[in-house]
Design a protein around this motif. Structure first.
Motif, short mmCIF file in Angstrom:
data_model
loop_
_atom_site.label_atom_id
_atom_site.label_comp_id
_atom_site.label_asym_id
_atom_site.label_seq_id
_atom_site.Cartn_x
_atom_site.Cartn_y
_atom_site.Cartn_z
N ILE A 180 0.85 -1.20 0.00
CA ILE A 180 0.00 0.00 0.00
C ILE A 180 0.88 1.25 0.00
CG2 ILE A 180 -1.77 1.31 1.22
CD1 ILE A 180 -2.59 -1.33 2.57
N CYS A 181 0.63 2.12 -0.97
CA CYS A 181 1.28 3.43 -1.02
C CYS A 181 0.21 4.50 -0.89
CB CYS A 181 2.03 3.60 -2.35
SG CYS A 181 2.77 5.24 -2.58
N THR A 182 0.46 5.51 -0.06
CA THR A 182 -0.51 6.58 0.17
C THR A 182 0.04 7.91 -0.34
OG1 THR A 182 -1.46 5.49 2.10
CG2 THR A 182 -1.78 7.87 1.93
N HIS A 183 -0.82 8.67 -1.04
CA HIS A 183 -0.48 10.00 -1.52
C HIS A 183 -0.92 11.05 -0.50
CE1 HIS A 183 -0.12 9.07 -6.07
NE2 HIS A 183 -0.06 7.95 -5.40
N LEU A 184 0.00 11.96 -0.16
CA LEU A 184 -0.31 13.09 0.71
C LEU A 184 0.30 14.36 0.11
CD1 LEU A 184 0.52 11.45 4.15
CD2 LEU A 184 -1.74 12.24 3.48
N ILE A 185 -0.41 15.47 0.25
CA ILE A 185 0.12 16.76 -0.19
C ILE A 185 0.66 17.51 1.01
CG2 ILE A 185 -0.42 18.96 -1.32
CD1 ILE A 185 -2.65 17.50 -2.84
N GLY A 186 1.91 17.95 0.91
CA GLY A 186 2.60 18.48 2.08
C GLY A 186 2.37 19.95 2.39
N ASN A 187 1.77 20.70 1.46
CA ASN A 187 1.62 22.14 1.70
C ASN A 187 0.23 22.64 1.32
OD1 ASN A 187 2.28 21.62 -1.03
ND2 ASN A 187 3.02 23.71 -1.33
N LEU A 188 -0.78 21.87 1.66
CA LEU A 188 -2.15 22.33 1.43
C LEU A 188 -2.42 23.56 2.30
CD1 LEU A 188 -3.96 18.89 1.30
CD2 LEU A 188 -3.88 20.57 -0.56
N PRO A 189 -2.93 24.64 1.73
CA PRO A 189 -3.11 25.89 2.49
C PRO A 189 -4.05 25.75 3.68
CG PRO A 189 -3.28 26.30 0.12
CD PRO A 189 -3.27 24.81 0.30
N TRP A 190 -4.92 24.74 3.66
CA TRP A 190 -5.91 24.59 4.73
C TRP A 190 -5.48 23.60 5.79
CZ3 TRP A 190 -6.66 23.95 -0.50
CH2 TRP A 190 -7.13 25.09 -1.16
N ASP A 191 -4.31 23.00 5.63
CA ASP A 191 -3.75 22.09 6.63
C ASP A 191 -2.75 22.81 7.51
OD1 ASP A 191 -5.15 19.87 5.87
OD2 ASP A 191 -3.43 18.74 5.12
N THR A 192 -2.70 22.46 8.77
CA THR A 192 -1.65 22.94 9.65
C THR A 192 -0.46 21.98 9.56
OG1 THR A 192 -2.41 21.65 11.55
CG2 THR A 192 -3.39 23.84 11.24
N GLU A 193 0.66 22.40 10.11
CA GLU A 193 1.82 21.51 10.18
C GLU A 193 1.45 20.25 10.96
OE1 GLU A 193 5.35 23.28 11.69
OE2 GLU A 193 5.31 24.94 10.27
N ARG A 194 0.67 20.42 12.02
CA ARG A 194 0.30 19.26 12.85
C ARG A 194 -0.53 18.26 12.05
NH1 ARG A 194 -2.55 19.08 18.86
NH2 ARG A 194 -2.53 16.79 19.02
N ASP A 195 -1.42 18.76 11.18
CA ASP A 195 -2.18 17.85 10.32
C ASP A 195 -1.24 16.95 9.52
OD1 ASP A 195 -4.77 18.80 10.98
OD2 ASP A 195 -4.63 20.40 9.49
N PHE A 196 -0.23 17.56 8.94
CA PHE A 196 0.71 16.82 8.11
C PHE A 196 1.51 15.81 8.94
CE2 PHE A 196 4.68 16.94 5.33
CZ PHE A 196 4.15 16.09 4.38
N TYR A 197 1.96 16.22 10.12
CA TYR A 197 2.72 15.32 10.97
C TYR A 197 1.86 14.18 11.49
CZ TYR A 197 5.83 19.38 10.88
OH TYR A 197 6.61 20.44 10.47
N GLU A 198 0.60 14.47 11.78
CA GLU A 198 -0.32 13.41 12.19
C GLU A 198 -0.53 12.41 11.06
OE1 GLU A 198 -1.94 12.66 15.20
OE2 GLU A 198 -0.43 14.06 15.97
N GLY A 199 -0.39 12.91 9.83
CA GLY A 199 -0.46 12.00 8.69
C GLY A 199 0.64 10.96 8.75
N ALA A 200 1.84 11.39 9.11
CA ALA A 200 2.96 10.44 9.25
C ALA A 200 2.66 9.42 10.34
CB ALA A 200 4.25 11.21 9.58
N LYS A 201 2.10 9.88 11.44
CA LYS A 201 1.76 8.96 12.54
C LYS A 201 0.69 7.97 12.12
CE LYS A 201 2.96 12.34 16.12
NZ LYS A 201 2.44 13.18 17.24
N LEU A 202 -0.28 8.44 11.32
CA LEU A 202 -1.32 7.54 10.84
C LEU A 202 -0.73 6.46 9.93
CD1 LEU A 202 -4.37 6.90 10.75
CD2 LEU A 202 -4.51 8.37 8.72
N MET A 203 0.23 6.84 9.06
CA MET A 203 0.88 5.86 8.22
C MET A 203 1.58 4.80 9.08
SD MET A 203 0.10 7.06 5.23
CE MET A 203 -1.36 7.81 6.02
N ASN A 204 2.21 5.24 10.15
CA ASN A 204 2.89 4.31 11.06
C ASN A 204 1.90 3.34 11.71
OD1 ASN A 204 5.26 5.73 10.55
ND2 ASN A 204 5.17 6.91 12.44
#
Length: 311
Positions: A180-204
């Motif tokens: 399984i490979c997941t696509h994420l966008i790292g600089n969406l204007p409506w996401d906070t940094e924490r949203d992106f980092y939580e994405g990494a934790k969810l992948m884990n």
């Protein structure tokens, strides 16, 4: 190596260089044809994401042979992954799906990669993938477009699905043993940094095998393009993006394969892409910064669990 690069992971697995060949099919998406929505995601152009592929009017085998003729001598690759890239590739008639999968299993193709949406994962399509994989002796990878873990951002993007559909899809796919490979966008204007980092934790937590991180590019003639031209949102700086991606990598399990860190799009079709810089230059800057500070993928990852003291 400061993060687990896809090219190296493929070389370790197959013993030599492996190249991913895009396949373009004349298909659609339930978020475009009215089944769940119309117009598609606000960032999606009329050609979808398959701008590097051959014409959809060619057969699957013809597309593969044409690209292999170009790529094999240029990149010294002898093994290939057939990448069903454009739009939603589990959103076609099941018999057609099985037919095109079999057509892709030409000589020297060692794997099939299927790009799709989390809400288009069903057992009949996974069963076909398993059958073809076993019969043709090819590995199966499913790429799921998620883009953000923030459900409010997903709504703004007009994705047509939420986070729960993604989690359910991953859990279902894992029962089949596919990568399984997941696509994420790292600089969406409506996401906070924490949203992106939580994405990494969810992948884990979900045990995802690979990630594709994209820097947001903005295509002409899209809803997002109109918003961009009207200054409806701000973009972070390239330095801020690099720092954000480095932190994501440091949180991400060291075993997760990193397939991409920057978006790529044809210049003539875009209003914005990588701050008018080469993705390669930006990637070199990211790797140099990681080296400078001694950062490595997973150096902030922890396997500690919360244990209840109650009995």
């Amino acid at each position: 190596m400061n993060y687990k690069k896809y090219s190296e992971a493929l070389k370790d697995k197959y013993g030599e260089k492996v190249y991913k060949i895009p396949i373009n099919l004349p298909i659609s998406c339930p978020n475009r044809d009215g089944k769940i929505g119309s117009g598609g995601c606000i960032f999606c152009g009329e050609i979808g994401t398959g701008f590097e592929a051959q014409s959809a009017s060619l057969s699957v085998a013809e597309q593969l042979h044409k690209n292999i003729e170009i790529i094999a001598p240029k990149y010294h690759a002898n093994k290939f992954i057939a990448y069903f890239q454009n739009y939603t590739n589990t959103y076609m008639a099941l018999d057609v799906f099985e037919k095109v999968l079999n057509e892709a299993c030409i000589e020297n193709v060692v794997g099939l990669s299927i790009s799709t949406r989390p809400d288009c994962i069903t057992a009949p399509y996974l069963d076909v993938l398993k059958s073809v994989g076993l019969k043709k002796k090819v590995d199966i990878e499913i790429e799921l477009g998620l883009q953000s873990i923030n459900i409010n951002t997903l709504e703004i993007l007009n994705r047509g699905h939420g986070l729960s559909e993604y989690i359910e899809a991953v859990m279902c796919i894992k029962t089949y043993g596919f990568t399984i490979c997941t696509h994420l966008i790292g600089n969406l204007p409506w996401d906070t940094e924490r949203d992106f980092y939580e994405g990494a934790k969810l992948m884990n937590v979900l045990g995802v095998d690979a990630v594709k991180i994209h820097s947001l590019y903005i295509l002409k003639n899209t809803v997002l393009g109109i918003w961009y031209e009207n200054d409806a949102f701000d973009m972070i700086t390239p330095d801020a993006y690099i720092d954000r991606v480095i932190q994501f990598l440091r949180i991400l399990k060291p075993t997760v394969v990193v397939q991409r860190l920057f978006g790529r799009a044809p210049e003539e079709d875009t209003l914005f892409c990588n701050w008018d810089m080469s993705w390669r230059k930006l990637q070199n800057q990211l790797e140099a910064r990681m080296d400078q500070h001694g950062y490595r993928q997973g150096d902030l990852y922890t396997t500690e669990k919360i244990v209840s003291g109650g009995q």
